[in-house]
Design an enzyme around this catalytic site. Sequence first.
Site, PDB file in Angstrom:
ATOM      1  CB  SER A 138       0.606 -51.649  47.190  1.00 32.44           C
ATOM      2  OG  SER A 138      -0.660 -51.392  46.626  1.00 32.44           O
ATOM      3  CE1 TYR A 151       0.099 -56.887  45.271  1.00 30.63           C
ATOM      4  CE2 TYR A 151      -1.222 -55.115  46.201  1.00 30.63           C
ATOM      5  CZ  TYR A 151      -0.196 -55.538  45.379  1.00 30.63           C
ATOM      6  OH  TYR A 151       0.552 -54.621  44.671  1.00 30.63           O
TER       7      TYR A 151
HETATM    8  P1  NAD Z   1       5.264 -57.271  37.245  1.00 30.12           P
HETATM    9  O1  NAD Z   1       4.431 -58.500  37.174  1.00 30.12           O
HETATM   10  O2  NAD Z   1       5.431 -56.412  36.029  1.00 30.12           O
HETATM   11  O3  NAD Z   1       6.731 -57.610  37.766  1.00 30.12           O
HETATM   12  C1  NAD Z   1       6.933 -58.469  38.864  1.00 30.12           C
HETATM   13  C2  NAD Z   1       8.378 -58.873  38.897  1.00 30.12           C
HETATM   14  O4  NAD Z   1       8.562 -59.787  39.980  1.00 30.12           O
HETATM   15  C3  NAD Z   1       8.830 -59.600  37.625  1.00 30.12           C
HETATM   16  O5  NAD Z   1      10.174 -59.247  37.346  1.00 30.12           O
HETATM   17  C4  NAD Z   1       8.735 -61.066  38.036  1.00 30.12           C
HETATM   18  O6  NAD Z   1       9.580 -61.912  37.274  1.00 30.12           O
HETATM   19  C5  NAD Z   1       9.167 -60.977  39.473  1.00 30.12           C
HETATM   20  N1  NAD Z   1       8.760 -62.115  40.268  1.00 30.12           N
HETATM   21  C6  NAD Z   1       7.525 -62.644  40.445  1.00 30.12           C
HETATM   22  N2  NAD Z   1       7.585 -63.726  41.231  1.00 30.12           N
HETATM   23  C7  NAD Z   1       8.886 -63.871  41.577  1.00 30.12           C
HETATM   24  C8  NAD Z   1       9.594 -64.806  42.382  1.00 30.12           C
HETATM   25  N3  NAD Z   1       8.982 -65.847  42.993  1.00 30.12           N
HETATM   26  N4  NAD Z   1      10.928 -64.656  42.498  1.00 30.12           N
HETATM   27  C9  NAD Z   1      11.578 -63.642  41.871  1.00 30.12           C
HETATM   28  N5  NAD Z   1      10.963 -62.740  41.113  1.00 30.12           N
HETATM   29  C10 NAD Z   1       9.633 -62.866  40.964  1.00 30.12           C
HETATM   30  O7  NAD Z   1       4.641 -56.444  38.467  1.00 30.12           O
HETATM   31  P2  NAD Z   1       4.763 -54.890  38.884  1.00 30.12           P
HETATM   32  O8  NAD Z   1       3.404 -54.305  38.700  1.00 30.12           O
HETATM   33  O9  NAD Z   1       5.936 -54.249  38.272  1.00 30.12           O
HETATM   34  O10 NAD Z   1       4.963 -55.047  40.448  1.00 30.12           O
HETATM   35  C11 NAD Z   1       6.166 -54.783  41.125  1.00 30.12           C
HETATM   36  C12 NAD Z   1       5.881 -54.472  42.583  1.00 30.12           C
HETATM   37  O11 NAD Z   1       5.083 -53.289  42.672  1.00 30.12           O
HETATM   38  C13 NAD Z   1       5.096 -55.576  43.307  1.00 30.12           C
HETATM   39  O12 NAD Z   1       5.579 -55.710  44.615  1.00 30.12           O
HETATM   40  C14 NAD Z   1       3.678 -55.038  43.299  1.00 30.12           C
HETATM   41  O13 NAD Z   1       2.919 -55.554  44.345  1.00 30.12           O
HETATM   42  C15 NAD Z   1       3.952 -53.552  43.470  1.00 30.12           C
HETATM   43  N6  NAD Z   1       2.831 -52.701  43.044  1.00 30.12           N
HETATM   44  C16 NAD Z   1       2.357 -52.747  41.765  1.00 30.12           C
HETATM   45  C17 NAD Z   1       1.289 -51.922  41.422  1.00 30.12           C
HETATM   46  C18 NAD Z   1       0.711 -51.894  40.041  1.00 30.12           C
HETATM   47  O14 NAD Z   1      -0.313 -51.223  39.846  1.00 30.12           O
HETATM   48  N7  NAD Z   1       1.315 -52.528  39.064  1.00 30.12           N
HETATM   49  C19 NAD Z   1       0.724 -51.075  42.370  1.00 30.12           C
HETATM   50  C20 NAD Z   1       1.235 -51.070  43.662  1.00 30.12           C
HETATM   51  C21 NAD Z   1       2.283 -51.891  43.991  1.00 30.12           C
END
Ligand code: NAD
Length: 256
Positions: A138, A151
């Site tokens: 991130s 985080y």
């Molecule tokens: P999201 O909530 O849409 O998806 C998260 C996914 O992880 C889902 O499929 C969920 O079922 C799965 N998950 C959660 N806990 C779990 C567990 N214990 N075991 C297995 N699967 C699990 O989130 P997102 O925004 O798509 O985030 C995905 C990645 O991108 C994360 O690592 C997040 O930190 C990173 N990220 C997101 C953003 C943002 O702005 N959305 C920014 C930077 C980084």
Amino acid sequence: MLKGKTALVTGSTSGIGLGIAKALAAQGANMVLNGFGDVDGPKAEVAALGVQVAYHGADMRKPDEIAAMMAYAAEQFGRVDILVNNAGIQHVARVENFPPERWDAIIAINLSSAFHATRLALPAMQAAGWGRIINLASVHGLVASAEKAAYVAAKHGVVGLTKVTALENATGGVTCNAICPGWVLTPLVQKQVDAKAAALGLSNEEAKKLLLGEKEPSLQFTTPEELGALAVFFCSPAGNNVRGVAWNMDGGWAAQ
Ligand code: NAD
């Protein structure tokens, strides 16, 4: 470009993980999906791209379930060629109020799961002489924000893990890189928009604008499709010598 390869994307039932899974499948990679919630919808979306799709519901907090998932993937497709460590959660609170169990869960899911999946994926990649490990860090792997101690600590850790994995494999065909998004409008971020809207009495649109305006100079969300295209680049021949980078797609957030 990726026909005959197998990708495993953790946390790919939603958001960024699903976007990356679809981008890799569009290049021909067979897919192992993982994550909670609706599974049939994401499976159908990926299968519609003409590849084979499997699913394993491992809880990324649990090393034994991660090991079972990696064994299942090898059983289904021979080996994992592309590992995308994407599963992640968020919790927002000041350090003195941060619930210890939320800290433990975030470190387990956002950091330790990447270590476990990586250590289990590497031997087959090394034996094959080709592999791609892509870690969803991130912009919070590069800079901090208040109220996100677990985080930010986990994501800085992911960037460190990425560099070490890249260095240890630098003379071989296995690369490891991190993607560092700014705001992406997924369920993970919508929760933060909702909290802002409720706290300040704003509409959904007003809260989104405020969120972007605080951090992201482009005032635009990065999309899962854009992140998918970066993952495809890391897997392309042009990515052969891209090793250990933490590549931000953050609308200028970290440039400030
Ligand atoms: P999201 O909530 O849409 O998806 C998260 C996914 O992880 C889902 O499929 C969920 O079922 C799965 N998950 C959660 N806990 C779990 C567990 N214990 N075991 C297995 N699967 C699990 O989130 P997102 O925004 O798509 O985030 C995905 C990645 O991108 C994360 O690592 C997040 O930190 C990173 N990220 C997101 C953003 C943002 O702005 N959305 C920014 C930077 C980084």
